[in-house]
Design an enzyme around this catalytic site. Structure first.
Site, mmCIF file in Angstrom:
data_model
loop_
_atom_site.group_PDB
_atom_site.id
_atom_site.type_symbol
_atom_site.label_atom_id
_atom_site.label_comp_id
_atom_site.label_asym_id
_atom_site.label_seq_id
_atom_site.Cartn_x
_atom_site.Cartn_y
_atom_site.Cartn_z
ATOM 1 N N GLU A 149 0.859 -1.191 0.000
ATOM 2 C CA GLU A 149 0.000 0.000 0.000
ATOM 3 C C GLU A 149 0.893 1.237 0.000
ATOM 4 O OE1 GLU A 149 -3.939 -1.599 2.447
ATOM 5 O OE2 GLU A 149 -2.266 -0.821 3.610
ATOM 6 N N ASN A 187 -6.205 -3.321 6.438
ATOM 7 C CA ASN A 187 -6.487 -3.454 7.864
ATOM 8 C C ASN A 187 -7.794 -2.782 8.279
ATOM 9 O OD1 ASN A 187 -4.407 -5.139 8.577
ATOM 10 N ND2 ASN A 187 -2.971 -3.460 8.918
#
Ligand code: NAI
Length: 384
Positions: A149, A187
């Site tokens: 990411e 997450n």
């Protein structure tokens, strides 16, 4: 370009290996010599195994090892074009480090953090030139997990972000762009995989083995939620849940649960301690699932619609593009399908109806459907 890595733990070592395998000279700095020695021994072992498996030729492992330098002094980072920080997850420690990095590295060096839970803006704020600071978030183990990411902070220069992204792409990774918000993409979107599974268990709808069976056998997930939480370690997984919940100003969607908190308090951290939700000690018997298809489908659907809802809401709030959200979940946590593509397949009206049924049943904000889903159903649209 010489690459600097600070922190020789699980993540720093993995990222260093990736950079060295891609031809870079790499300096790994850690303030604990023992961590550096462990990292070096780990690299030697892993690279030798890659030769045995035929993934590297004889001698290639030595060439890669020669590119890796292990140092305790920060001064060795001089001359690095990019430094990736993977030290302890504490804001004050990271801020002190970034201040030091800024003094050590040239003006055009890119400074990145591998943080999982801190905001990139808060780390960058310690620097005089915050425009060259961004998040580059790898997944564990970094050499094996394709996803990275890329997280620009509000202060990041877009040209620097593009350069960093191009470099990580050139390492053969799958990069996705994520907004600097708690949990970034993976997450955040993955929370219900754990939270909703525990909720189902706590309410007595099914036992852990049956929930794991439903997700793996019927859903195609590689690991069931309880097996996965035991694997990650409850200390780590609970800390992420709690930090995401706090960072979202206590949004009930991300609420932690007592079952996992008690495991942490009892020191039953999962595989690594021999006990978590399951018992891994010698002689312990493994609970068997109740292979009831109707129950299994109900469990799978409930968790899946909650995951899809997170993915849809992340899209709604501009956290990432639809394509990147789906890539993140397949390449970062091995989901069998992208959640938005899965939603298209199931039918968005089906997903919305299931969420609304949960909401009506519980009357909890946790089950509120993303307004994007509702608007898309009304307009008869699909994600792709
Ligand atoms: P770790 O505990 O295995 O390694 C951290 C290393 O940093 C240790 O070797 C420690 O000696 C060193 N260190 C601590 N403070 C330092 C300082 N001031 N200067 C130099 N070295 C210092 O931690 P891990 O798991 O590798 O995580 C590192 C970072 O990566 C954290 O920010 C974490 O949130 C993030 N992360 C962790 C993932 C995971 O699954 N473990 C996944 C993705 C990101």
């Amino acid at each position: 370009m010489k690459i600097g890595i600070v922190g020789a733990g699980a993540m720093g070592s993995g990222i260093a290996q990736v950079a060295a395998q891609n031809g870079h000279q790499v300096v790994i700095v850690d303030n604990h010599r023992a961590a550096l020695e462990k990292s070096k021994a780990g690299h030697q072992k892993i690279l030798a195994r890659l030769v045995e498996k035929g993934k590297l030729t004889e001698g290639e492992d030595q060439t890669i090892l020669q590119r890796l330098k292990y140092e305790t002094e920060m001064g060795n980072l001089q001359g690095c074009g990019m430094v990736i920080e993977a030290i302890v997850e504490r804001l004050d420690t990271k801020q002190t480090l970034f201040k030091q990095l800024e003094d050590l590295c040239g003006d055009d060096a890119i400074l990145a953090s591998n943080t999982s839970s801190l905001s990139i803006a808060s780390i960058a704020s310690a620097c005089q030139k915050p425009e060259r600071v961004l998040g580059i978030h790898f997944f564990n183990p970094a050499p094996l997990m394709p996803l990275v990411e890329i997280i620009p902070a509000i202060t990041s220069d877009s040209e620097i972000v593009n350069q960093a992204k191009a470099l990580i792409d050139a390492w053969g990774k799958v990069t996705v762009l994520a907004k600097d918000t708690p949990g970034f993409i993976v997450n955040r979107v993955a929370r219900p995989f754990y939270g909703e599974a525990v909720r189902i268990y706590e309410e007595g709808m099914a036992d852990i083995a049956t929930i794991d069976w439903a997700l793996t056998e019927l859903g195609g997930f590689r690991m069931g939620p309880f097996t996965l939480m035991d694997f990650i370690g409850h200390d780590v997984n609970y800390a992420v849940t709690e930090s995401v919940f706090t960072a979202f100003f206590y949004d009930p969607r991300y609420k932690p649960n007592f079952s996992q908190k008690r495991l942490v308090e009892a020191g039953l951290l999962g595989r690594k301690t021999g006990r978590g939700f399951y018992d891994y000690r010698e002689g312990a018997s493994k609970p068997q699932p109740h292979k009831d298809e109707a129950l299994g489908q109900a469990i799978l659907e409930r968790i899946l619609v909650m995951l899809i809802n997170e993915a849809a809401d992340a899209l709604h709030l501009g956290i990432a593009s639809a394509k990147d959200i789906d890539l993140a979940m397949t390449k970062g946590v091995n989901y069998p399908k992208g959640l938005l593509a899965w939603a298209d397949e199931l039918g968005l009206d089906f997903v919305l109806n299931r969420l609304d049924a949960l909401y009506n049943d519980y009357r909890e904000d946790r089950y509120r459907a993303s307004v994007l889903l509702r608007r898309m159903v009304a307009a008869n649209k699909k994600f792709f």
